[in-house]
Write a protein that holds these residues in place. Structure first.
Motif, PDB file in Angstrom:
ATOM      1  N   GLN A 138      10.177  -5.589   0.334  1.00  0.00           N
ATOM      2  CA  GLN A 138       9.039  -5.855   1.198  1.00  0.00           C
ATOM      3  C   GLN A 138       7.740  -5.292   1.058  1.00  0.00           C
ATOM      4  OE1 GLN A 138       9.740  -7.756   3.907  1.00  0.00           O
ATOM      5  NE2 GLN A 138      11.924  -7.864   3.035  1.00  0.00           N
ATOM      6  N   ILE A 139       7.755  -4.112   0.103  1.00  0.00           N
ATOM      7  CA  ILE A 139       6.375  -3.520  -0.075  1.00  0.00           C
ATOM      8  C   ILE A 139       5.520  -4.184  -1.209  1.00  0.00           C
ATOM      9  CG2 ILE A 139       7.311  -1.183   0.646  1.00  0.00           C
ATOM     10  CD1 ILE A 139       7.513  -0.430  -2.456  1.00  0.00           C
ATOM     11  N   GLY A 140       6.197  -4.926  -1.992  1.00  0.00           N
ATOM     12  CA  GLY A 140       5.366  -5.535  -3.070  1.00  0.00           C
ATOM     13  C   GLY A 140       6.262  -5.543  -4.311  1.00  0.00           C
ATOM     14  N   TYR A 141       5.677  -5.380  -5.328  1.00  0.00           N
ATOM     15  CA  TYR A 141       6.397  -5.601  -6.728  1.00  0.00           C
ATOM     16  C   TYR A 141       5.998  -4.191  -7.358  1.00  0.00           C
ATOM     17  CZ  TYR A 141       7.602  -6.844 -11.414  1.00  0.00           C
ATOM     18  OH  TYR A 141       8.254  -6.947 -12.497  1.00  0.00           O
ATOM     19  N   GLN A 142       7.034  -3.265  -7.439  1.00  0.00           N
ATOM     20  CA  GLN A 142       6.693  -1.961  -7.949  1.00  0.00           C
ATOM     21  C   GLN A 142       8.034  -1.643  -9.181  1.00  0.00           C
ATOM     22  OE1 GLN A 142       7.197   1.533  -5.464  1.00  0.00           O
ATOM     23  NE2 GLN A 142       4.959   1.836  -6.000  1.00  0.00           N
ATOM     24  N   VAL A 143       7.511  -1.427 -10.225  1.00  0.00           N
ATOM     25  CA  VAL A 143       8.241  -1.121 -11.321  1.00  0.00           C
ATOM     26  C   VAL A 143       7.950   0.325 -11.914  1.00  0.00           C
ATOM     27  CG1 VAL A 143       9.050  -1.896 -13.601  1.00  0.00           C
ATOM     28  CG2 VAL A 143       8.415  -3.578 -11.789  1.00  0.00           C
ATOM     29  N   HIS A 144       8.788   1.162 -11.641  1.00  0.00           N
ATOM     30  CA  HIS A 144       8.447   2.469 -11.865  1.00  0.00           C
ATOM     31  C   HIS A 144       9.425   3.213 -12.697  1.00  0.00           C
ATOM     32  CE1 HIS A 144       9.284   6.750 -10.208  1.00  0.00           C
ATOM     33  NE2 HIS A 144       8.052   7.100 -11.111  1.00  0.00           N
ATOM     34  N   THR A 162      -8.580   3.636   5.025  1.00  0.00           N
ATOM     35  CA  THR A 162      -9.020   3.196   6.384  1.00  0.00           C
ATOM     36  C   THR A 162      -8.114   3.986   7.622  1.00  0.00           C
ATOM     37  OG1 THR A 162      -6.968   1.777   6.160  1.00  0.00           O
ATOM     38  CG2 THR A 162      -8.996   0.599   5.750  1.00  0.00           C
ATOM     39  N   ALA A 163      -8.413   3.515   8.628  1.00  0.00           N
ATOM     40  CA  ALA A 163      -7.996   4.651   9.688  1.00  0.00           C
ATOM     41  C   ALA A 163      -6.600   5.314   9.399  1.00  0.00           C
ATOM     42  CB  ALA A 163      -7.867   3.623  11.085  1.00  0.00           C
ATOM     43  N   GLY A 164      -6.749   6.358   9.471  1.00  0.00           N
ATOM     44  CA  GLY A 164      -5.408   7.171   9.261  1.00  0.00           C
ATOM     45  C   GLY A 164      -4.734   7.319   7.941  1.00  0.00           C
ATOM     46  N   ARG A 165      -5.286   6.380   6.944  1.00  0.00           N
ATOM     47  CA  ARG A 165      -4.341   6.362   5.953  1.00  0.00           C
ATOM     48  C   ARG A 165      -5.408   6.255   4.400  1.00  0.00           C
ATOM     49  NH1 ARG A 165       0.192   2.342   5.348  1.00  0.00           N
ATOM     50  NH2 ARG A 165       1.395   2.813   3.306  1.00  0.00           N
ATOM     51  N   SER A 166      -5.012   6.756   3.559  1.00  0.00           N
ATOM     52  CA  SER A 166      -5.682   6.793   2.239  1.00  0.00           C
ATOM     53  C   SER A 166      -4.568   6.494   0.992  1.00  0.00           C
ATOM     54  CB  SER A 166      -6.067   8.233   1.993  1.00  0.00           C
ATOM     55  OG  SER A 166      -6.835   8.465   0.606  1.00  0.00           O
ATOM     56  N   GLY A 167      -5.031   5.652   0.161  1.00  0.00           N
ATOM     57  CA  GLY A 167      -4.016   5.380  -1.061  1.00  0.00           C
ATOM     58  C   GLY A 167      -4.354   4.347  -1.704  1.00  0.00           C
ATOM     59  N   HIS A 168      -3.187   3.865  -2.362  1.00  0.00           N
ATOM     60  CA  HIS A 168      -3.261   2.637  -3.660  1.00  0.00           C
ATOM     61  C   HIS A 168      -2.724   1.494  -3.091  1.00  0.00           C
ATOM     62  CE1 HIS A 168      -4.782   6.060  -6.059  1.00  0.00           C
ATOM     63  NE2 HIS A 168      -3.649   6.755  -5.632  1.00  0.00           N
ATOM     64  N   GLU A 169      -3.091   0.373  -3.859  1.00  0.00           N
ATOM     65  CA  GLU A 169      -2.567  -1.037  -3.620  1.00  0.00           C
ATOM     66  C   GLU A 169      -1.285  -1.052  -4.520  1.00  0.00           C
ATOM     67  OE1 GLU A 169      -6.131  -3.748  -2.220  1.00  0.00           O
ATOM     68  OE2 GLU A 169      -6.116  -2.791  -4.183  1.00  0.00           O
ATOM     69  N   ARG A 192       0.982  -1.208  -0.175  1.00  0.00           N
ATOM     70  CA  ARG A 192      -0.029  -0.174   0.092  1.00  0.00           C
ATOM     71  C   ARG A 192       1.007   1.293  -0.027  1.00  0.00           C
ATOM     72  NH1 ARG A 192      -4.872   0.962   4.017  1.00  0.00           N
ATOM     73  NH2 ARG A 192      -5.658   2.880   3.175  1.00  0.00           N
ATOM     74  N   SER A 193       0.335   2.267  -0.841  1.00  0.00           N
ATOM     75  CA  SER A 193       1.094   3.521  -0.677  1.00  0.00           C
ATOM     76  C   SER A 193      -0.050   4.537  -0.558  1.00  0.00           C
ATOM     77  CB  SER A 193       1.458   3.642  -2.238  1.00  0.00           C
ATOM     78  OG  SER A 193       2.261   4.880  -2.484  1.00  0.00           O
ATOM     79  N   GLY A 194       0.530   5.675  -0.024  1.00  0.00           N
ATOM     80  CA  GLY A 194      -0.540   6.651   0.275  1.00  0.00           C
ATOM     81  C   GLY A 194      -0.426   7.685   1.195  1.00  0.00           C
ATOM     82  N   HIS A 195      -1.426   8.338   1.583  1.00  0.00           N
ATOM     83  CA  HIS A 195      -1.206   9.619   2.237  1.00  0.00           C
ATOM     84  C   HIS A 195      -1.966   9.201   3.573  1.00  0.00           C
ATOM     85  CE1 HIS A 195      -0.231  11.612  -1.224  1.00  0.00           C
ATOM     86  NE2 HIS A 195      -1.317  11.107  -1.659  1.00  0.00           N
ATOM     87  N   GLU A 196      -1.716  10.299   4.782  1.00  0.00           N
ATOM     88  CA  GLU A 196      -2.077  10.237   5.858  1.00  0.00           C
ATOM     89  C   GLU A 196      -3.313  10.884   6.066  1.00  0.00           C
ATOM     90  OE1 GLU A 196       1.760   9.169   8.671  1.00  0.00           O
ATOM     91  OE2 GLU A 196       1.443  11.096   7.740  1.00  0.00           O
ATOM     92  N   ILE A 197      -4.146  10.824   6.889  1.00  0.00           N
ATOM     93  CA  ILE A 197      -5.371  11.412   7.234  1.00  0.00           C
ATOM     94  C   ILE A 197      -5.374  12.032   8.824  1.00  0.00           C
ATOM     95  CG2 ILE A 197      -8.009  11.328   7.505  1.00  0.00           C
ATOM     96  CD1 ILE A 197      -7.884   8.938   5.866  1.00  0.00           C
TER      97      ILE A 197
END
Lengths: 349, 349, 349, 349
Positions: free
Chosen positions: C236-242, D264-271, A267-272
């Motif tokens: 650890q975070i997953g598979y990401q190719v950027h 979800t709690a405290g966090r917004s984003g992508h998988e 998961r990647s993203g922003h905080e609330i």
């Protein structure tokens, strides 16, 4: 209105150019517990113009004159970097604290002489103007590194983009004026010294003059950590300063799109925000500061009593609508012309 | 250190609960050109504790006592809303400016009496604490609406989420304590009064107590604009206050992910700063404020002369690396122990 | 049901391991105008299991046997890389087209022998399995580079992250198995050969075994373009190719958060579809494919006539609501039990 | 090349307008296990043009003619909606499965007659073309709702934006042609019928003709769930179809910026993908399909053996660079002209 009681720091600003005048404005109008007691510049006319923005600041033409006057508790040094060494040695000698715009001095030999003078003086007097250390994103990343919450920091990737550089910008200035901030950021994040530097230059933009641009700088710190910097001073897109930190268990990005972006497993993203206190902290501060300032000028320019009344009427209608399941009309008394010149919309700062 | 010259606003804070004590702290330590001259609360002990955080503030037990004392130029009113009317009428009568926490009063009848009293007094004295109008995102959206740069505003969609509400929260409080901010936001954005309100309630969360949650509120303004509000006070995810504005030629979102997100034909996204002055404005302000405060305490806790020296050495190596295409080693003089206790890492605020 | 008319490509899949069996499944069930005519593996039992998933595919034990059989028009080669040279030389000799999983061969000497054999054969027969060239984001970036719409490409930055590497992973495998894709991507994007490579290794994660991880690889192409690769196989975070491409007039990012992110002067963000045809292209394709397949099995499992009826009733109520400004109730006939076992919710694939 | 073995579905497409010809192309060239056996349209010339894109498809002028011919196993019905009832009743009578473009019929009375006919026929024959149920984001959201992983679904918010509507678009068409998809989506997500509908119209864009635009539609389902729809058919920004689902423990957004966004709690984003198999699934499928098609035409247009050789040379240099800490040059044999016409860059589809 009253005369304030608490102590204030009397600050002299040396150098009345762009950074100097910005600092005068900041100290005079946006900083607590201080006032500008002097503006110093060889160009006394320029100093006078800047001082006029700071109430009772005196105008002086040299650091010597300043130190003789005894009217400053501390100094902000904002002259060109090649003049710093001489001024700093005198200020140290006088025992005054000084906030010195970067660079400390333009070369390591003179910088070391300043360090030695400060050590000889027996106490720290100099703070260097690496302002990024005070940016919220940089602080959050530093905190994340120090807490080891994502494991050990493994790698840093920096991108530094300016919309365009002045025509006279040189390869040396790419390092001294721009990459220097990344050197400090790497040292700040890691708490380590940089032990080696390399630079590679590939294709360059047709938009640059004599400078080769972009450049790719790699540094390594004492423990072996690698950090690389993409520096592109004619990037056209705007000013963007981005750092990505790779940890054993996740990633953090600052400065791109949002203040702080966290990536952990899957998961990647922003905080609330946790609540309105943090979400609207700046708004509360600004609300109160603007109210104080307007009130000192005998004005009210925030939300008015009419706004309070009108929203109370909306609330009453809202509760009725909630209860009745209907569309409830909001009836207001006629609006007194008294409120009509009032916007309720404070000026953007 | 010196005694400051300029005028200051003497502010009395009435109500020493959570909001009141926050305001005392803000006025005393984070706001320019003001000081807290009194803290007023029927619970004198509580007032005393709060006043202790504000230097020479006096402790009083009633608005009457305050107005008789003559020690305040202005008032911040932070008592519970049902006590506002009586206090406001007295403060208006005394001719003092007042920043009144929302609500002005809890119902439209009493709010109108306050409005009438202010009109009778002949000049505006009251500002209501709708702090969102001071948030950067709200201001940017207001500016976008007023400039008509995306054409006419057609629709507003608000989402208001709290992590969880207190057990005693009621349907009425959903409107009076939460949606009231959206009522004001709609009025602020449009510059129009709200003419009708409806509320629909569907499925409700099992996490709520007696309150029905979420609710869906729709309002309409004088020109016919529709704005709807999803209010969810037990949303679990955190505190999120989001508005989406639909214009004839584009969309703006504030409060979700970034401060200001713009969508126009074919594209959605974020803005990039024009330069370091806007990008690092807050950092500069904080840098100088922290330097002033540390200096007043005889300390330096920002980047040190050593940091200046070490980055100068990196720059010299960088320029050599640029020229030679090699990995250049950075040689530093031994670090004086003098700097060792110094972190160069200012505390997070 | 009928017997189809059009020509099909008879494909033999050589190697029945993970990639081979994936390709058999893809060819047999998800690819048009082809069928699997043979599965070839020294482990005939494994080949048989895989072939069972492909209808009438024959099971063979060697490339020689395959080429003698004449039952394939083309070959997919999915054995381990060290076996590729011998198989490819035989397939070229037989004049069959071959899709060869990467690597072509494990070292440049053997790869050159294969190239020379193909040149000697007089026509191209080999396609190498660099599948990223078929990814939508990679194609969009390639198209952006070739069109020069953002000016000349100046710099590439690649990030390649795997969640974790097998215990036996080595430094060499970092290059041969992972970075090889970035080498091909740089060549694909630029249309140029890579002229030099360097690798730097700094701090390494405690999670890796014998491999040093992460590593930082820099390559340069014929025209001088620099591309660097952060390779981290235990991220650890997953598979990401950027990949991030820096142009004279903007930036493009692919693979991180969205398929294609564009930054130009003052703005960063995502694109919006022009219409439903592009937005829902995949949905239309899947709708029809699943309807065909369900129908071949005598079933309907998409939205039913009842769904059509119920939405028609909603539309009628919607139009009435639009006209009357009321809440219109939707009245449905009793739902026949006939539809009750039907979900209208096609299985996720 | 060979003649395929497996059964195929013979499909007749009725209606050779835009949707019909799209379906012919899809069935003939992008769908497995099927072929177009007939194209039916009163405008026989138009039918002929479309049929020419589908190999051996016959051209017919009426559904009667089609049903008499016996050449179709199933039907795709893509005529205007007002013609659906008559055609569907005949197709049901003939016992053929039919994929009917939405709407089933334009009004609930005729739709119910079709339902009754299907029930009388004793088995399901009709699938309605609500293609969104096949979109990946919609499926993920449906799956999230059904799994209850975020708790109960509490609220749906839909935004439906078209760049611009035809001049003749009417209020009724807003509901029948656009909002109908949201009606189906609400029914799909909840598995419930809609029980009431309301519509509110506020400010409207000056860009619309006779249609009032945007409109705000609210529906409620059997269990009481509220869903609202912002429909704006002249939104200018492009085609955007967004749904936000509010659950007891989190939020999901689909269709805006990314396929699936989770809060979800405290966090917004992508998988982040778990591995290359999911990340590059589409790329693998396209790679193989394009290789099959190019091979059927005697061509190779993907990565060549030269690409395999050149990357092997890069890998060898990379491993040496890793070992030696140097910049390793990549030496390639001269590139045979044989490969020069080859781009290695497959056409965008």
């Amino acid at each position: 209105m009253s005369t304030p009681q608490q102590d204030e720091l009397r600050v002299a600003v040396v150098g009345a150019g762009r950074m100097g005048s910005d600092h005068v404005d900041r100290l005079a109008h946006h900083t607590l517990r201080t006032r500008v007691s002097a503006v110093v510049d060889v160009d006394v006319e320029r100093a006078g113009t800047v001082a006029a923005n700071a109430g009772g600041a005196e105008v002086l033409s040299s650091v010597d004159e300043l130190l003789a006057s005894g009217i400053a508790d501390a100094v902000v040094l904002a002259t060109p970097g090649f003049l710093h060494e001489e001024a700093l040695l005198k200020i140290i000698d006088a025992g005054l604290p000084v906030l010195c715009e970067k660079p400390l001095t333009p070369d390591p030999e003179s910088a070391l002489r300043v360090v030695e003078a400060e050590v000889a003086a027996g106490r720290q007097l100099i703070q260097v103007g690496f302002m990024r250390r005070f940016d919220a994103g940089y602080r959050r990343l530093k905190e994340t590194i120090d807490s080891a919450e994502l494991g050990e920091l493994l790698m840093l990737h920096h991108q530094h983009r300016n919309p365009e550089a002045p025509a006279e910008f040189t390869d040396e200035m790419v390092i001294h004026d721009s990459v220097v901030h990344e050197f400090d950021a790497v040292r700040y994040f890691t708490g380590e010294e940089i032990t080696n530097v390399s630079v590679r230059i590939g294709r360059t933009t047709s938009r640059a003059g004599t400078v080769r641009d972009p450049q790719h700088v790699t540094v390594q710190t004492q423990s072996g950590l690698l950090a690389d910097v993409e520096i592109f001073v004619n990037a056209q897109i705007g000013y963007q300063v981005h750092t990505q930190a790779t940890f054993e268990n996740g990633l953090v990005k600052i400065g791109e799109g949002s203040e702080f972006e966290l990536t952990t497993a899957g998961r990647s993203g922003h905080e609330i925000d946790a609540g309105f206190v943090t979400r609207f902290r700046d708004a509360y501060d600004l609300e109160v500061q603007q109210w104080v300032d307007a009130t000192l000028h005998g004005r009210i320019d925030g939300p008015s009593a009419w706004d309070g009344y009108a929203t109370a009427a909306c609330c009453a209608a809202g509760v009725a609508a909630q209860r009745n399941g209907t569309i409830e009309h909001v009836e207001l008394a006629p609006k007194p012309s008294f409120y009509s010149s009032h916007t309720g919309s404070p000026a953007l700062t």
